[in-house]
Design a protein around this motif. Structure first.
Motif, PDB file in Angstrom:
ATOM      1  N   LEU A   4      -1.434 -11.158  12.282  1.00 14.98           N
ATOM      2  CA  LEU A   4      -2.062  -9.839  12.134  1.00 14.98           C
ATOM      3  C   LEU A   4      -2.302  -9.530  10.661  1.00 14.98           C
ATOM      4  CD1 LEU A   4       0.322  -7.815  14.518  1.00 14.98           C
ATOM      5  CD2 LEU A   4      -1.764  -9.056  15.130  1.00 14.98           C
ATOM      6  N   TYR A   5      -3.398  -8.839  10.402  1.00 18.41           N
ATOM      7  CA  TYR A   5      -3.738  -8.424   9.036  1.00 18.41           C
ATOM      8  C   TYR A   5      -3.929  -6.906   9.024  1.00 18.41           C
ATOM      9  CZ  TYR A   5      -5.029 -13.359   9.179  1.00 18.41           C
ATOM     10  OH  TYR A   5      -5.025 -14.726   9.372  1.00 18.41           O
ATOM     11  N   PHE A   6      -3.492  -6.274   7.950  1.00 17.92           N
ATOM     12  CA  PHE A   6      -3.563  -4.818   7.887  1.00 17.92           C
ATOM     13  C   PHE A   6      -4.258  -4.328   6.620  1.00 17.92           C
ATOM     14  CE2 PHE A   6      -0.314  -5.523  11.010  1.00 17.92           C
ATOM     15  CZ  PHE A   6      -0.581  -4.537  11.935  1.00 17.92           C
ATOM     16  N   ALA A   7      -4.760  -3.087   6.741  1.00 17.82           N
ATOM     17  CA  ALA A   7      -5.295  -2.308   5.613  1.00 17.82           C
ATOM     18  C   ALA A   7      -6.387  -3.078   4.871  1.00 17.82           C
ATOM     19  CB  ALA A   7      -4.147  -1.866   4.699  1.00 17.82           C
ATOM     20  N   TRP A   8      -6.304  -3.130   3.513  1.00 18.09           N
ATOM     21  CA  TRP A   8      -7.408  -3.747   2.765  1.00 18.09           C
ATOM     22  C   TRP A   8      -7.497  -5.242   2.995  1.00 18.09           C
ATOM     23  CZ3 TRP A   8      -5.510  -7.301  -0.617  1.00 18.09           C
ATOM     24  CH2 TRP A   8      -4.251  -7.087  -1.166  1.00 18.09           C
ATOM     25  N   ARG A  10      -7.107  -6.630   5.987  1.00 19.47           N
ATOM     26  CA  ARG A  10      -7.922  -6.676   7.209  1.00 19.47           C
ATOM     27  C   ARG A  10      -9.407  -6.472   6.877  1.00 19.47           C
ATOM     28  NH1 ARG A  10      -9.763  -2.457   9.351  1.00 19.47           N
ATOM     29  NH2 ARG A  10      -8.172  -1.085   8.475  1.00 19.47           N
ATOM     30  N   GLU A  11      -9.682  -5.511   5.995  1.00 18.58           N
ATOM     31  CA  GLU A  11     -11.079  -5.245   5.630  1.00 18.58           C
ATOM     32  C   GLU A  11     -11.705  -6.434   4.905  1.00 18.58           C
ATOM     33  OE1 GLU A  11     -11.598  -0.453   5.252  1.00 18.58           O
ATOM     34  OE2 GLU A  11     -11.488  -1.628   3.427  1.00 18.58           O
ATOM     35  N   LEU A  77       1.431  -8.171   5.308  1.00 16.36           N
ATOM     36  CA  LEU A  77       1.438  -6.738   5.033  1.00 16.36           C
ATOM     37  C   LEU A  77       1.207  -6.459   3.557  1.00 16.36           C
ATOM     38  CD1 LEU A  77       4.777  -6.380   7.002  1.00 16.36           C
ATOM     39  CD2 LEU A  77       2.543  -5.707   7.904  1.00 16.36           C
ATOM     40  N   PRO A  78       0.064  -5.884   3.209  1.00 14.00           N
ATOM     41  CA  PRO A  78      -0.135  -5.473   1.810  1.00 14.00           C
ATOM     42  C   PRO A  78       0.907  -4.422   1.415  1.00 14.00           C
ATOM     43  CG  PRO A  78      -2.195  -5.349   3.053  1.00 14.00           C
ATOM     44  CD  PRO A  78      -1.086  -5.552   4.052  1.00 14.00           C
TER      45      PRO A  78
ATOM     46  N   GLU B  49      -3.328   4.146   8.180  1.00  9.64           N
ATOM     47  CA  GLU B  49      -3.240   3.018   9.117  1.00  9.64           C
ATOM     48  C   GLU B  49      -1.760   2.699   9.313  1.00  9.64           C
ATOM     49  OE1 GLU B  49      -5.996  -0.151   8.359  1.00  9.64           O
ATOM     50  OE2 GLU B  49      -4.641  -1.683   9.165  1.00  9.64           O
ATOM     51  N   TYR B  51       1.262   0.053  11.562  1.00 13.82           N
ATOM     52  CA  TYR B  51       1.631  -1.009  12.499  1.00 13.82           C
ATOM     53  C   TYR B  51       2.791  -0.417  13.311  1.00 13.82           C
ATOM     54  CZ  TYR B  51       3.323  -5.751  13.865  1.00 13.82           C
ATOM     55  OH  TYR B  51       3.746  -6.874  14.537  1.00 13.82           O
ATOM     56  N   LEU B  54       6.231  -2.283  14.253  1.00 16.73           N
ATOM     57  CA  LEU B  54       7.026  -2.577  13.057  1.00 16.73           C
ATOM     58  C   LEU B  54       7.579  -1.285  12.453  1.00 16.73           C
ATOM     59  CD1 LEU B  54       8.010  -4.683  10.986  1.00 16.73           C
ATOM     60  CD2 LEU B  54       5.856  -4.378   9.773  1.00 16.73           C
ATOM     61  N   TRP B 121      -0.435   2.609   5.540  1.00  7.73           N
ATOM     62  CA  TRP B 121      -1.350   2.412   4.408  1.00  7.73           C
ATOM     63  C   TRP B 121      -2.329   3.573   4.382  1.00  7.73           C
ATOM     64  CZ3 TRP B 121       0.181  -1.340   7.827  1.00  7.73           C
ATOM     65  CH2 TRP B 121       0.930  -2.383   7.282  1.00  7.73           C
ATOM     66  N   TRP B 132      -8.674   2.643  -0.636  1.00 12.18           N
ATOM     67  CA  TRP B 132      -7.256   2.469  -0.330  1.00 12.18           C
ATOM     68  C   TRP B 132      -6.406   3.000  -1.491  1.00 12.18           C
ATOM     69  CZ3 TRP B 132      -5.897   1.380   4.438  1.00 12.18           C
ATOM     70  CH2 TRP B 132      -6.814   0.743   5.267  1.00 12.18           C
TER      71      TRP B 132
END
Lengths: 83, 147
Positions: A4-8, A10-11, A77-78, B49, B51, B54, B121, B132
């Motif tokens: 899984l990728y999140f936030a920037w 993911r973008e 996770l960034p 955003e 998760y 988690l 985030w 961001w």
């Protein structure tokens, strides 16, 4: 394995997750990240400062030397900005 | 109590409900984080955003650590995600303890850990678009003082 990728991140990758078949010789998160980066230029660029990222395995934050299996859900996770 | 939700909450009602049925508590501390828009830095919204799986696990672990470390009678964390407009509460931390120092320290500890270890985030929405929010080194430093 699901990644899984999140936030920037993911973008920048233009997708929220990948389903991968984990190669037999990849046994830790450090090895997984290196393998993912070697196979994806966008991810490689996005993770040029890798230690700023935390990693989770099955919805718990774990260290980069954690062992993994093909059944795991991993997240990259960034730096978090909650609170 | 831990709540991770996109729904709005009423800070006063949360505190009222949390404090009820605790006659042994001598101190309650509440911190409420709000969406801020200023003249110098106007925003139309903050988009969070999350998760969720988690967040549930990590916040539960942080809460248990705070309760144990400061002998808290109880601790609660509520954190929203989704699109929030200026003035809306983002999150609330509440602690109950026998005395004020433990209640203050417990709330500070929870806040410092939530800033860096809870998977949320923030994105700021302005007339120019969305951007961001960058993590702050000061937040890492604040967390490190507890280790």
């Amino acid at each position: 394995m699901k990644v899984l990728y999140f936030a920037w991140l993911r973008e920048r990758l233009n997708r929220a997750s990948d389903d991968i078949n984990l190669p037999d010789d990849i046994t830790t998160l450090t090895e997984l990240v290196a393998w993912l980066r070697a196979n994806d230029e966008a991810l490689d660029l996005a993770m040029d400062n890798p230690k700023q990222f935390k990693l989770s395995r099955n919805a718990r934050i774990v260290s980069w030397d954690t062992a993994i299996t093909d059944d795991d859900t991993i997240a990259i996770l960034p730096p978090m900005t909650g609170g | 109590m831990i709540v991770i939700s996109s729904l709005p909450f009423d800070p006063g009602k949360l505190l009222h409900d949390f404090q009820s049925d605790h006659p042994d508590a001598g101190a309650a501390v509440t911190f409420t984080g709000m969406v801020r828009s200023t003249k110098d830095r106007p925003i139309s919204a903050l988009i969070l955003e999350c998760y969720p799986e988690l967040a549930e696990n990590e916040i539960a672990a942080i809460r248990t650590a705070a309760v144990d470390r400061f002998s808290l009678i109880d601790a609660a964390i509520v954190h929203r995600y989704g699109r929030l407009v200026p003035g809306e509460p983002i999150m609330q931390v509440m602690t109950l303890a026998s005395h004020r120092q433990a209640a203050f320290d417990g709330a500070q500890f929870l806040m410092d850990y939530l800033k860096t270890d809870a998977p949320f985030w923030k994105q700021e929405e302005t007339e120019a678009g969305t951007a961001w929010v960058e993590a702050k080194a000061a937040d890492d430093a604040a967390r490190e003082r507890w280790t």
